[in-house]
Design an enzyme around this catalytic site. Structure first.
Site, PDB file in Angstrom:
ATOM      1  N   GLU A 258       0.833  -1.209   0.000  1.00 28.09           N
ATOM      2  CA  GLU A 258       0.000   0.000   0.000  1.00 28.09           C
ATOM      3  C   GLU A 258       0.867   1.258   0.000  1.00 28.09           C
ATOM      4  OE1 GLU A 258      -3.413   0.001  -0.378  1.00 28.09           O
ATOM      5  OE2 GLU A 258      -2.920  -2.091  -0.787  1.00 28.09           O
ATOM      6  N   TRP A 261       1.922   1.671  -3.555  1.00 25.33           N
ATOM      7  CA  TRP A 261       0.831   2.257  -4.352  1.00 25.33           C
ATOM      8  C   TRP A 261       0.834   3.781  -4.196  1.00 25.33           C
ATOM      9  CZ3 TRP A 261      -2.309   1.198  -8.193  1.00 25.33           C
ATOM     10  CH2 TRP A 261      -2.687  -0.122  -8.478  1.00 25.33           C
ATOM     11  N   TRP A 289     -21.534  11.747 -18.965  1.00 22.17           N
ATOM     12  CA  TRP A 289     -21.924  11.608 -17.566  1.00 22.17           C
ATOM     13  C   TRP A 289     -23.288  12.239 -17.318  1.00 22.17           C
ATOM     14  CZ3 TRP A 289     -18.822   8.325 -15.244  1.00 22.17           C
ATOM     15  CH2 TRP A 289     -17.473   8.286 -15.581  1.00 22.17           C
ATOM     16  N   ASN A 324     -10.864   1.338   3.261  1.00 27.93           N
ATOM     17  CA  ASN A 324     -10.335   1.262   1.891  1.00 27.93           C
ATOM     18  C   ASN A 324     -11.202   0.443   0.949  1.00 27.93           C
ATOM     19  OD1 ASN A 324      -8.191   2.800   2.683  1.00 27.93           O
ATOM     20  ND2 ASN A 324      -6.765   1.104   2.918  1.00 27.93           N
ATOM     21  N   TRP A 342     -16.601  11.071 -12.189  1.00 32.70           N
ATOM     22  CA  TRP A 342     -15.693  10.739 -11.083  1.00 32.70           C
ATOM     23  C   TRP A 342     -15.102  11.979 -10.421  1.00 32.70           C
ATOM     24  CZ3 TRP A 342     -10.736  12.534 -11.741  1.00 32.70           C
ATOM     25  CH2 TRP A 342     -10.298  12.768 -13.047  1.00 32.70           C
ATOM     26  N   TRP A 365      -9.840   7.255  -7.700  1.00 33.63           N
ATOM     27  CA  TRP A 365     -11.092   7.528  -8.424  1.00 33.63           C
ATOM     28  C   TRP A 365     -10.977   7.138  -9.897  1.00 33.63           C
ATOM     29  CZ3 TRP A 365     -15.988   8.426  -7.259  1.00 33.63           C
ATOM     30  CH2 TRP A 365     -16.294   8.718  -5.919  1.00 33.63           C
TER      31      TRP A 365
END
Length: 436
Positions: A258, A261, A289, A324, A342, A365
């Site tokens: 993590e 990331w 959208w 998470n 988003w 996102w």
């Protein structure tokens, strides 16, 4: 003649131990005056005057000042635009050098470029260092020297490049005597900078017990399986080198993953800054959208009729955190079930998350929306019911945040799952095939 000094500028590194730029400042030939600026360019954009992050920063600044007073120095705290304050500092002190740590966000880059230019006109050196990551910018590249856009090969190279040098602590304590013997300065009150105390509590810096069982527990929001260390990492009250060192010692590979990331998304933001306002993959900006304010507000308020989604949003609104696994579920629901941009969700998370990090928030996102690097394929649409069965089977999390979920007062689902899935797939296919 006025005493020549160096200035150390605290930003998102609010600690005196194991701090890269502070270490180099204290080793310089001039005594060091530490400063912090409550930057109005940042504060003026915050909507909530009881923002828990500002309250946390203010409390941390007071704590830092107490620590510095024990070392016969004091923290100089200013409130205003960074440019204007640096002009004042130049006129007030005989500054020879300025030290600070790198920041990788677009506003910070623009600000630092401007400050460096101002300082150079007064022949003041501006020294910046890597502190908030192990590897930055172009330090982990593909063999062809291009940045990675897929996580797994990036992670493999990151681990391959890692050695003791990269997570060795900076021994700042050896040089504490080089702080400027400064008088006490008044620190602006929270009220004087336009904010008020928040009722949201800040988690303590405890992570080692969680780290060891993280792989087994991290996906289940109803149990304590995550460390909540992220706000401390965000504002630098803990060192990334300490976290990596402890993760390696504990063989906590999933927890370390993590942290990698996080660095992957920092690298993406640096090399592909367009992601802050548009899709990493340009074709995803063709998606039509739905701009439905009413449905967006129901999502924000945790009132969609999908208990796992509502639990997540209520946790966020109440605590400034969201588990998470649930972050992925609620983000997928907004972008795929409601077909809402988003960027709307990203902005709401930016407003509410204690651990808001532009790079990770944007990356997360876009991953869910399918528009980002190494993203989930667009046809992966989380089924909230299946996610609940798998990760909150006894409804421990749901019962905590949505206690009325079995009552008649609880709303019907805002949209049918099957219908929403088909609508989403159709909209994505049209956009990606270049159809109108």
């Amino acid at each position: 003649m006025q005493q020549a000094i160096s200035i150390f500028w605290f930003r998102r590194d609010l600690r005196i131990s194991d701090n890269a730029a502070l270490y180099y400042a204290l080793k310089s030939e001039y005594p060091v005056l530490p400063i912090f600026i409550f930057d109005t360019e940042i504060l003026n954009k915050l909507e909530d005057k009881d923002d828990a992050r500002v309250h946390f920063i203010h409390k941390t600044i007071l704590k830092l000042n107490s620590e510095l007073k024990m070392l016969d120095t004091c923290l100089l705290v200013k409130f205003g635009s960074a440019q204007q304050i640096w002009e004042e500092l130049i006129n007030t002190y005989n500054i020879k050098e300025v030290y600070t740590n790198h920041d990788y966000e677009p506003y910070a880059i623009k600000r630092d470029t401007s400050i460096a230019s101002l300082l150079s006109t007064h022949t003041i050196k501006f020294n910046t260092y890597k502190d908030q990551v192990i590897f930055e910018k172009g330090e982990v590249l593909k063999d062809d020297k291009k940045p990675y856009t897929v996580f797994t090969p990036y992670k493999n190279k990151w681990i391959k490049n890692l050695n003791d040098y990269y997570f060795k602590s900076y021994p700042t304590q050896k040089y504490y005597s080089n702080f400027l013997k400064a008088p006490l300065f008044d620190i602006p009150t929270l009220k004087s900078i336009g904010f008020q105390e928040s009722t949201i509590p800040i988690p303590e810096k405890k992570y080692q017990s969680v780290m060891k069982e993280y792989a087994e527990k991290r996906d289940y929001p109803g149990i304590k399986g995550t460390s909540l260390i992220s706000i401390h990492l965000r504002f630098g009250t803990v060192s990334i080198r300490e976290l990596v060192q402890n993760a390696i010692a504990a063989k906590a590979d999933t927890w370390l993953n993590e942290l990698i990331w996080r660095e992957f998304y920092f690298m993406i933001l640096w090399n592909f800054p367009h992601v802050t306002h548009s899709a990493f993959k340009p074709e995803y900006d063709r998606i039509k959208w739905r701009t439905n304010d009413q449905e967006f507000q129901r999502w924000c308020n945790g009132n969609t009729g999908y208990p796992i989604v509502d639990a997540g949003m209520r946790e966020l609104n109440s605590t400034g955190f969201m588990h998470n696994r649930v972050r992925m579920i609620v983000a997928s629901f907004l972008t795929k079930h409601l077909l809402i941009d988003w960027r709307w969700g990203e902005a709401y998370f930016a407003r509410k998350l204690l651990d808001f990090e532009l790079s990770s928030n944007n990356g997360g996102w876009q991953w869910v929306a399918g528009s980002g690097c190494d993203a989930a394929p667009y046809f992966r649409i989380f089924n909230p019911y299946e996610q609940t069965k798998k990760f909150d089977p006894h409804h421990l999390y749901i019962k905590k945040w949505v206690p009325e979920y079995m009552e008649f007062s609880y709303p019907l689902p805002i949209v049918d799952h099957k219908y929403a899935r088909e609508r989403c797939l159709k909209a994505y296919k049209m956009a990606l095939n270049g159809l109108k």
